[in-house]
Design an enzyme around this catalytic site. Structure first.
Site, PDB file in Angstrom:
ATOM      1  N   LEU A  68     -86.056 -60.941 -88.409  1.00 24.72           N
ATOM      2  CA  LEU A  68     -85.322 -61.716 -87.415  1.00 24.72           C
ATOM      3  C   LEU A  68     -86.257 -62.551 -86.554  1.00 24.72           C
ATOM      4  CD1 LEU A  68     -83.189 -58.597 -86.686  1.00 24.72           C
ATOM      5  CD2 LEU A  68     -82.261 -60.692 -87.699  1.00 24.72           C
ATOM      6  N   PRO A  69     -85.714 -63.599 -85.884  1.00 25.88           N
ATOM      7  CA  PRO A  69     -86.606 -64.540 -85.196  1.00 25.88           C
ATOM      8  C   PRO A  69     -87.325 -64.011 -83.955  1.00 25.88           C
ATOM      9  CG  PRO A  69     -84.407 -65.505 -85.540  1.00 25.88           C
ATOM     10  CD  PRO A  69     -84.325 -64.062 -85.913  1.00 25.88           C
ATOM     11  N   ASN A  73     -82.946 -60.792 -80.786  1.00 28.55           N
ATOM     12  CA  ASN A  73     -82.192 -60.626 -82.030  1.00 28.55           C
ATOM     13  C   ASN A  73     -82.359 -59.218 -82.568  1.00 28.55           C
ATOM     14  OD1 ASN A  73     -83.646 -63.660 -82.394  1.00 28.55           O
ATOM     15  ND2 ASN A  73     -81.412 -63.563 -82.411  1.00 28.55           N
ATOM     16  N   THR A  99     -91.593 -60.447 -86.108  1.00 30.04           N
ATOM     17  CA  THR A  99     -92.740 -60.409 -85.198  1.00 30.04           C
ATOM     18  C   THR A  99     -92.198 -60.421 -83.781  1.00 30.04           C
ATOM     19  OG1 THR A  99     -94.194 -61.549 -86.734  1.00 30.04           O
ATOM     20  CG2 THR A  99     -94.814 -61.616 -84.418  1.00 30.04           C
ATOM     21  N   LYS A 174    -100.656 -57.702 -85.890  1.00 29.41           N
ATOM     22  CA  LYS A 174    -100.212 -59.072 -86.171  1.00 29.41           C
ATOM     23  C   LYS A 174    -100.526 -60.011 -85.011  1.00 29.41           C
ATOM     24  CE  LYS A 174     -97.607 -62.559 -87.731  1.00 29.41           C
ATOM     25  NZ  LYS A 174     -96.154 -62.596 -87.849  1.00 29.41           N
ATOM     26  N   LYS A 249     -95.058 -69.246 -80.102  1.00 32.38           N
ATOM     27  CA  LYS A 249     -94.248 -68.035 -79.910  1.00 32.38           C
ATOM     28  C   LYS A 249     -95.123 -66.777 -80.012  1.00 32.38           C
ATOM     29  CE  LYS A 249     -91.432 -64.789 -82.284  1.00 32.38           C
ATOM     30  NZ  LYS A 249     -91.184 -64.291 -83.631  1.00 32.38           N
TER      31      LYS A 249
END
Lengths: 301, 301, 301, 301
Positions: A68-69, A73, A99, A174, A249
């Site tokens: 998911l973004p 979400n 992420t 990450k 982001k």
């Protein structure tokens, strides 16, 4: 192959779609959903079963992958009114490849545990290309005894599946990697630009850096200067690749985790600001190596 | 060997001394000088001839190497009252291995040309250890037709001799490399510190970065976190290596050339400021990887 | 009035021209020169005598004011082949109102002293408008016993004449002020932009800042947000005022002096980089308060 | 006076305690609570009624002020198991004077609205001294029609009560002011340090800045250089005043809101990082003007 049990999949965007296809290709029956019905068509035609919402996925599958973004979400897909946790079965394995903020991963894990399920965070590195070819790298956080089960599924979609530690450490790895990547890319762009202004040939400068202590992934594998390397976005007007907006982001996540843990990240923070300024100045959808172009003097100046 | 002609050497400090020794070892008669007479003793005992000042070196040798701390020293050694250019012979080859502003290299080259001599800039990468073992890398700027002659001498002292372009580009390459190195080192330190705070094992995090796009020389060859690698200054309380003060000096040169060429270098500039703050807070003589320690919370906080 | 002796003036650009006019208006005979003959026409018509070069000015006047764009121009005008010092009279008073590196001011003062003349640095704050109306502020460095003589002339062109200390401190004061000004302007722009995004009315936010500890010249006198104040460049599409390119130049001087004195200036350094990026992106000739526009999201994003 | 109705107060720390006292002094019966029972003693002796938890406060008072260290405390005090909203009466006025993320203020307002109550954010500027003397400034966000009622209470504790707009804008104004304050303070410290190194007298430099465009609150009201002003923390070894740790917290909030709204704040972000580094290096409890000391060369260097 026929005996493989269903795998749930929530989130069929640019990344989720090819990932779900790879599960199908490996013989897993897939039961999936997405907020945009059109996103489901392609894998439906390949044989996946489409349901209305995450709760229904959880009702029918005890291994579920989510892609998911952003954090809100994820919170909604897991804990919302039609969320996975409404109908999750005891013993289910829930793997989130989004992420997001590691603190949110920990919250989801705690919520899943209350329902008797196991939650792992498994964000990826590699873009749409790697997702299509099944060459993603997964960085996995969660209970070590569940790692083998997670790896079985993730290996269908990725070339590397790395265990990082407790829940949230997949996200941490990450975020850390991408922060250092952004710093290296901006640093490489500044350096190449300065060298060119000082009279150095860009290919020669890249060669010297790459045999010296300035070497980094952005200088030797993804050089931001047009003409230095082939097959990278800088050779294609910064199209494709990893968008500036997505990098901004991820740097925002790095900034948030650094703020929350009171960790000084001066270069990471400035890298975030530079990508933020680029988004404000029209670079949002260009590859993040376009920072070379942003720093360079406009023609006619 | 007996037929080799004299080579002049000006500047017998920590770097110049082992470099001059390597010329002697390769059979070159050396005629040398230094502002501090004691610095000359060692190579005098090895057979070098010591004279009073750079002009006398130039009077007796038509190939001269200079290795000095900073731009003003170079200006003085070449153009001062007892400078090389006072007595330089036509056709002489003058090689400056100091790390200085490329603009000063260009001035020296112009002044040498007026006297019928050739000036090349050839700064080194690699520290005292590499100087002793003859493993330096030389980055050479100047007339390409003189490069072969320069390489003959420099090869006695270095493992790599790279031609970079016109006068000043040797300095430019050195400065660019060190700017990107500083950015990579601070970036790696921030990233490792953030990852550790988020619960990642430092060795595992280094391994993940090094197989991913965050990879750089500072993460895979010279990791700043104690315990991650062996044989690097972080494993020895940041002793030895490349001092913070020296890095700050090189970043000052990068800053000056960027300012003079109106090139934006936001991360390079912030890296400079961070090393400057470290110098002000007691880190001047520690290895530059000690930025990890500087950013990390003090014990007891 | 008739008894007033000649005053020399070198440099009749945007600033020098109205300054020389004010000397004429105060009854001083002016003897002047400029590298561009056309720049001399206007004051020639007002009665000034025009000569070919700075040496000729020095031949005829023992009080000289210079107003030049940058350090190399000052070096040339004073020490070049047709420079002031070629023909300067003993006891002459030389006042340089250019904004340059204080180290260059010190060099010029030393060179002047050898010729028996006195050099003072007296950079100005205030733009073309203040130069025309005789309302400049002069920050003066040099021997205190000469300050009265300098002030007599400078008062014709400025409303404030401040003695700062030894030679170079006038430049130091100017550079320090402009560095803090740039920091305040970018800070105000970021703050106003953030506040607007968070739902605050810009006029109200400015009012709150100005009654609180966030107050600064850029918030209360020269607000960068269109519509908050009248009579400032932000209300006129950032035309007029103090150009981004000029601010970048002054920040470059601040950066150089900080580097040379090993002083950490992290925000000053980043401010320099931001104005440098703006120059590269088309903002060179807009007022420096246009950083608000640079940071703000482009329309259509 | 006797007719005044009870006011609830939650959070009796360094700030809340003197604020509650001022309500008592103005004749308001106070009913209060704090997680640390000892914090309640002083105002209990002055006549306040102490209860066990926020819910009980809400049970007995329909106007409540909260003053808490951070967002999670606010969430707990309002929406926790013993929180205000468990027993809040319809029509109650809830005023939160904590400095927190404006997004949390909005969440609390929405939660209060569901219970028929009104929530306003009203963070303060001014420290413990201003809290004791009733001279705080309140920046108030929320429904404009409730502002008069809020002002009645807040005026007992503050000299200025400013209406900022919808819920969350009080926080926004506070955060914006403190971000610009931090930028101005670090900028002033860098500038003063650079000027001193360039030979300027600090008092003279401050005077010049304060009559020029470098002027800001940190230069003219709270100068960070010891000896320049009296009655400020720089004159008292940076004791008292506004702690570096608290400034770092506010800058973290500014950073979070900027990240969430995708607003570039390059200097604000670097200011945050500098205060974060200072916390890591032993400056946490010194006044935030001690950044001058942090940037200055240590003695003996």
């Amino acid at each position: 192959m026929a005996s493989k049990t269903q795998v749930g999949f929530v989130g069929l965007g640019n990344m989720g779609n090819p990932m779900a296809k790879n599960l199908l290709k490996h013989g897993y029956p897939v039961i999936a959903t997405d907020v945009f019905p059109e996103s489901c068509k392609e894998i439906q035609e390949m044989g996946a079963q489409i349901v209305d919402n995450p709760a229904e996925v959880a009702d029918k599958a005890d291994r579920i992958i989510t892609m998911l973004p952003s954090s809100p979400n994820v919170v909604d897909v897991y804990t919302g009114p039609n969320g996975i946790l409404k109908k999750v079965k005891k013993g289910s394995l829930l793997i989130d490849s989004s992420t997001i903020d590691p603190a949110v991963s920990k919250e989801m894990a705690a919520a899943a545990e209350k329902m008797g399920a196991v939650f792992m965070d498994a964000p990826v590195s590699g873009g749409v290309g790697a997702a299509s070819s099944g060459k993603l790298t997964f960085m996995v956080g969660g209970a070590e005894e569940e790692f083998t089960a997670a790896k079985e599924l993730l290996s269908c979609m990725g070339a590397n599946v790395v265990y990082c530690g407790q829940v949230g450490t997949g996200q941490a790895a990450k975020i850390c990697n991408n922060m250092l990547l952004a710093i290296g890319m901006i640093g490489t762009s500044e350096t190449m630009n300065l060298g060119i202004r000082l009279g150095l040939d860009p290919k020669l400068l890249a060669k010297i850096l790459n045999m010296s202590s300035g070497r980094c992934w952005s200088s030797d594998t993804y050089n931001p200067v047009p003409g230095v390397m082939e097959g990278v976005p800088s050779g294609n007007n910064y199209q494709g690749g990893f968008g500036t907006q997505l990098m901004a982001k991820d740097l925002g996540l790095a900034q948030n985790t650094a703020t929350n843990t009171k960790t000084p990240v001066p270069l990471g923070s400035l890298a975030h600001q530079i990508y933020r300024m680029m988004c404000a100045r029209g670079y949002a959808s260009k590859d993040f190596s376009s920072v070379f172009q942003f720093l360079r003097e406009e023609e006619g100046q």
